[in-house]
Write a protein that holds these residues in place. Sequence first.
Motif, PDB file in Angstrom:
ATOM      1  N   PHE A 154      89.871 -31.785  40.124  1.00 34.29           N
ATOM      2  CA  PHE A 154      91.004 -31.249  40.862  1.00 34.29           C
ATOM      3  C   PHE A 154      91.542 -32.288  41.845  1.00 34.29           C
ATOM      4  O   PHE A 154      92.759 -32.475  41.972  1.00 34.29           O
ATOM      5  CB  PHE A 154      90.602 -29.967  41.613  1.00 34.29           C
ATOM      6  CG  PHE A 154      91.714 -29.404  42.437  1.00 34.29           C
ATOM      7  CD1 PHE A 154      92.770 -28.728  41.840  1.00 34.29           C
ATOM      8  CD2 PHE A 154      91.734 -29.567  43.821  1.00 34.29           C
ATOM      9  CE1 PHE A 154      93.809 -28.210  42.601  1.00 34.29           C
ATOM     10  CE2 PHE A 154      92.762 -29.046  44.583  1.00 34.29           C
ATOM     11  CZ  PHE A 154      93.806 -28.369  43.966  1.00 34.29           C
ATOM     12  N   THR A 196      93.738 -34.643  40.378  1.00 27.24           N
ATOM     13  CA  THR A 196      94.862 -33.923  39.766  1.00 27.24           C
ATOM     14  C   THR A 196      94.806 -33.917  38.239  1.00 27.24           C
ATOM     15  O   THR A 196      95.827 -33.969  37.561  1.00 27.24           O
ATOM     16  CB  THR A 196      96.230 -34.455  40.257  1.00 27.24           C
ATOM     17  OG1 THR A 196      96.382 -35.811  39.854  1.00 27.24           O
ATOM     18  CG2 THR A 196      96.395 -34.287  41.737  1.00 27.24           C
ATOM     19  N   THR A 222      92.955 -31.382  36.696  1.00 30.35           N
ATOM     20  CA  THR A 222      92.931 -29.959  36.339  1.00 30.35           C
ATOM     21  C   THR A 222      93.660 -29.142  37.408  1.00 30.35           C
ATOM     22  O   THR A 222      93.877 -29.601  38.527  1.00 30.35           O
ATOM     23  CB  THR A 222      91.476 -29.427  36.235  1.00 30.35           C
ATOM     24  OG1 THR A 222      90.830 -29.615  37.480  1.00 30.35           O
ATOM     25  CG2 THR A 222      90.707 -30.121  35.134  1.00 30.35           C
ATOM     26  N   LYS A 254      94.208 -25.786  39.972  1.00 29.49           N
ATOM     27  CA  LYS A 254      93.392 -25.121  40.994  1.00 29.49           C
ATOM     28  C   LYS A 254      92.611 -23.960  40.389  1.00 29.49           C
ATOM     29  O   LYS A 254      91.518 -23.643  40.833  1.00 29.49           O
ATOM     30  CB  LYS A 254      94.305 -24.620  42.123  1.00 29.49           C
ATOM     31  CG  LYS A 254      93.586 -23.818  43.171  1.00 29.49           C
ATOM     32  CD  LYS A 254      93.616 -24.493  44.496  1.00 29.49           C
ATOM     33  CE  LYS A 254      93.155 -23.650  45.645  1.00 29.49           C
ATOM     34  NZ  LYS A 254      91.836 -23.156  45.618  1.00 29.49           N
ATOM     35  N   GLU A 294      90.944 -23.756  37.634  1.00 28.35           N
ATOM     36  CA  GLU A 294      89.626 -24.193  37.137  1.00 28.35           C
ATOM     37  C   GLU A 294      88.650 -24.434  38.290  1.00 28.35           C
ATOM     38  O   GLU A 294      87.469 -24.127  38.192  1.00 28.35           O
ATOM     39  CB  GLU A 294      89.751 -25.439  36.267  1.00 28.35           C
ATOM     40  CG  GLU A 294      90.130 -25.098  34.846  1.00 28.35           C
ATOM     41  CD  GLU A 294      91.296 -25.895  34.357  1.00 28.35           C
ATOM     42  OE1 GLU A 294      91.505 -27.010  34.836  1.00 28.35           O
ATOM     43  OE2 GLU A 294      92.006 -25.378  33.478  1.00 28.35           O
ATOM     44  N   LEU A 295      89.146 -24.967  39.396  1.00 27.39           N
ATOM     45  CA  LEU A 295      88.308 -25.154  40.580  1.00 27.39           C
ATOM     46  C   LEU A 295      87.879 -23.788  41.138  1.00 27.39           C
ATOM     47  O   LEU A 295      86.709 -23.593  41.460  1.00 27.39           O
ATOM     48  CB  LEU A 295      89.054 -25.949  41.654  1.00 27.39           C
ATOM     49  CG  LEU A 295      88.335 -26.100  42.998  1.00 27.39           C
ATOM     50  CD1 LEU A 295      86.992 -26.809  42.815  1.00 27.39           C
ATOM     51  CD2 LEU A 295      89.214 -26.847  43.990  1.00 27.39           C
TER      52      LEU A 295
END
Length: 159
Positions: free
Chosen positions: A85, A88, A90, A92, A94-95
């Motif tokens: 994340f 940048t 993936t 937010k 997925e986080l």
Amino acid sequence: MSGSLFLAGMPTAWAETVQIGSLVAGQVEKVMVMPGQNVKTGQLLMTIDDDRYQAKLKTARAEVKLWELKLADAQIELDQALDLFDRTVTAKRELDAAQLAYDVVKQQLVKAQGDLESYQAWSKYFIIKAPVSGKIAKINAPKGTTVYKENTPLIQIEY
């Protein structure tokens, strides 16, 4: 509680009786005292078979270890999601999913630890000790007796 009274100018003497029960169910494994025997506070009176309890305790310990390992894995996943994340790579979402998975596993570990502590706290109830010094008045549960009701009187001590 019971009492004795001697009359006709004799001294008055009262004996109180304490009834000792068990908070656990199981079979009486050993009885270390006999009626009429004097005992001291804290003296071991009897033991109740704890094989089933020991198996549950072992399972609870394994459960804690399992959730500790899963938490370590969830931490790795969270760290990777955070790294991706930050770069940048993936979104937010997925986080957030990795954080949620970590939090769920962490709470499972807390629950497993609580279960283990609960089982550990019960360990003292398989060993029956004298709460007071006195004389064994009666043994209601000889070796081999199955204790199945909470607080069933097992032994009576007069003090």
